[in-house]
Motif scaffolding. Structure first.
Motif, PDB file in Angstrom:
ATOM      1  N   UNK A  28       0.797  -1.232   0.000  1.00 15.72           N
ATOM      2  CA  UNK A  28       0.000   0.000   0.000  1.00 15.72           C
ATOM      3  C   UNK A  28       0.822   1.271   0.000  1.00 15.72           C
ATOM      4  N   UNK A  29       2.149   1.192   0.074  1.00  5.94           N
ATOM      5  CA  UNK A  29       2.960   2.402   0.155  1.00  5.94           C
ATOM      6  C   UNK A  29       2.775   3.294  -1.065  1.00  5.94           C
ATOM      7  N   UNK A  30       2.524   2.682  -2.219  1.00  5.41           N
ATOM      8  CA  UNK A  30       2.337   3.480  -3.440  1.00  5.41           C
ATOM      9  C   UNK A  30       1.081   4.341  -3.382  1.00  5.41           C
TER      10      UNK A  30
ATOM     11  N   UNK B 177       1.825  12.540  -5.193  1.00  2.78           N
ATOM     12  CA  UNK B 177       1.302  11.256  -4.748  1.00  2.78           C
ATOM     13  C   UNK B 177       0.171  10.820  -5.676  1.00  2.78           C
ATOM     14  N   UNK B 178      -0.352   9.630  -5.453  1.00  2.91           N
ATOM     15  CA  UNK B 178      -1.456   9.148  -6.286  1.00  2.91           C
ATOM     16  C   UNK B 178      -2.668  10.059  -6.174  1.00  2.91           C
ATOM     17  N   UNK B 179      -2.967  10.541  -4.967  1.00  2.00           N
ATOM     18  CA  UNK B 179      -4.131  11.411  -4.817  1.00  2.00           C
ATOM     19  C   UNK B 179      -3.881  12.796  -5.415  1.00  2.00           C
ATOM     20  N   UNK B 180      -2.635  13.244  -5.400  1.00  4.52           N
ATOM     21  CA  UNK B 180      -2.310  14.499  -6.104  1.00  4.52           C
ATOM     22  C   UNK B 180      -2.588  14.355  -7.600  1.00  4.52           C
ATOM     23  N   UNK B 181      -2.204  13.208  -8.145  1.00  3.55           N
ATOM     24  CA  UNK B 181      -2.411  12.957  -9.576  1.00  3.55           C
ATOM     25  C   UNK B 181      -3.899  12.884  -9.897  1.00  3.55           C
ATOM     26  N   UNK B 182      -4.661  12.269  -9.005  1.00  6.19           N
ATOM     27  CA  UNK B 182      -6.111  12.185  -9.218  1.00  6.19           C
ATOM     28  C   UNK B 182      -6.728  13.570  -9.294  1.00  6.19           C
TER      29      UNK B 182
ATOM     30  N   UNK C  94       6.209  -2.594 -12.701  1.00 12.91           N
ATOM     31  CA  UNK C  94       7.573  -2.106 -12.540  1.00 12.91           C
ATOM     32  C   UNK C  94       7.831  -0.757 -13.167  1.00 12.91           C
ATOM     33  N   UNK C  95       6.773   0.033 -13.391  1.00 10.64           N
ATOM     34  CA  UNK C  95       6.935   1.329 -14.053  1.00 10.64           C
ATOM     35  C   UNK C  95       6.977   2.498 -13.076  1.00 10.64           C
ATOM     36  N   UNK C  96       6.412   2.330 -11.894  1.00 12.97           N
ATOM     37  CA  UNK C  96       6.499   3.365 -10.863  1.00 12.97           C
ATOM     38  C   UNK C  96       6.845   2.703  -9.542  1.00 12.97           C
ATOM     39  N   UNK C  97       7.343   3.517  -8.626  1.00  8.76           N
ATOM     40  CA  UNK C  97       7.687   3.031  -7.296  1.00  8.76           C
ATOM     41  C   UNK C  97       7.596   4.185  -6.325  1.00  8.76           C
ATOM     42  N   UNK C  98       7.379   3.900  -5.047  1.00 10.85           N
ATOM     43  CA  UNK C  98       7.388   4.988  -4.065  1.00 10.85           C
ATOM     44  C   UNK C  98       8.765   5.637  -3.988  1.00 10.85           C
ATOM     45  N   UNK C  99       8.764   6.929  -3.817  1.00  4.87           N
ATOM     46  CA  UNK C  99      10.020   7.655  -3.651  1.00  4.87           C
ATOM     47  C   UNK C  99      10.727   7.155  -2.394  1.00  4.87           C
ATOM     48  N   UNK C 100      11.960   6.666  -2.519  1.00  4.47           N
ATOM     49  CA  UNK C 100      12.651   6.196  -1.310  1.00  4.47           C
ATOM     50  C   UNK C 100      12.905   7.355  -0.369  1.00  4.47           C
TER      51      UNK C 100
END
Length: 272
Positions: free
Chosen positions: A173-175, A207-212, A233-239
């Protein structure tokens, strides 16, 4: 010798946490109680609010989900200028909704579809697990125009269904909440037009909600796209940033005066 048997004490009940969270009414016991007493008012939770009328949900809001006004105006269902004029004239979103419907600028059916989509979208976040208890304010229900209320049971079932769908798509769920970065896999899979629009806005900050919100789409649908992109494998959470500890202060080695004196005595004795 006579052995006297004793009845063992009853086992203490053990709470099944999974059942508590996924059973009927398990998402919010307070909400279940309010539905049973047919309460009217606003339930404020950590990640959003639910507006009740006679124990049913008539409106939901969350800072993580675009409002129904954004969904109405972004894709042409209602002209943004018309909406702004109605807001200015009435001074409130419910009043603006009633005005545009009464003037024929928006059909009742389009309003209902948009309202229900926004309600379920915000309720998904409002019913997320939280670290603070909810608060309920009794009072008038918030009802933007003539809308179809949703029972608590239906809303909770839909929320649980959405959680399970996201888990099946990608279990991490981190993404959902972290800033997203693009990843270039060795063999990039094909993506849909919807996913391409999401991917274009991934910049390491949003974030995903920002994009929404940028796209004017329901946040949950964007979460689905993001998790599918993560699974591909195209996106990942910012470390998280690497925290570098400051170097330890240098310790100066100062000779012990007693040891220095003993060495001098030793050298003097050896010279005799």
């Amino acid at each position: 010798m006579t052995v006297i048997g004793t009845t063992p004490p009853p086992r203490l009940p053990v709470r099944d946490r999974s059942a508590a969270h996924e059973g009927a009414g398990g998402l919010s016991p307070m909400l279940t109680r309010l539905a049973a007493e047919r309460a009217t008012g606003v339930l404020v939770r950590e990640h959003g609010t639910l507006h009740l009328a006679d124990g049913e949900v008539v409106h939901a809001e969350s800072p993580y989900a675009p409002g129904f006004d954004v969904l109405l105006t972004t894709h042409g269902t209602l002209d943004a200028t018309t909406w702004q004029e109605a807001l200015t004239e009435t001074g409130s979103k419910p009043g603006a909704v009633r005005l545009v419907v009464d003037r024929g600028r928006l059909t009742a059916g389009a309003l209902e579809l948009c309202h229900l989509g926004a309600l379920f979208d915000a309720a998904y976040f409002a019913l997320a697990p939280s670290s603070t208890p909810g608060r309920f304010r009794y009072g008038d229900g918030h009802q933007p125009g003539t809308v179809r209320p949703v029972t608590v049971d239906v809303m909770e079932r839909e929320t649980l269904r959405r959680r399970e769908l996201l888990r099946r798509v990608w279990p991490d769920p981190l993404a959902d909440s972290a800033p997203l970065v693009r990843v270039a896999p060795a063999a990039a899979p094909a993506v849909t037009a919807r996913q391409t629009a999401v991917l274009t806005l991934v910049n390491g900050v949003r974030t995903a909600t920002d994009i929404a919100r940028e796209l004017g789409r329901q946040a949950f649908h964007t979460l689905v796209d993001v998790r599918r992109l993560a699974a591909a494998g195209l996106v990942a959470p910012q470390p998280p940033p690497v925290r570098v500890s400051p170097p330890a202060p240098a310790v100066l080695s100062v000779p012990d005066p007693d040891i220095t004196l003993l060495k001098r005595l030793r050298d003097a004795l050896e010279a005799l």
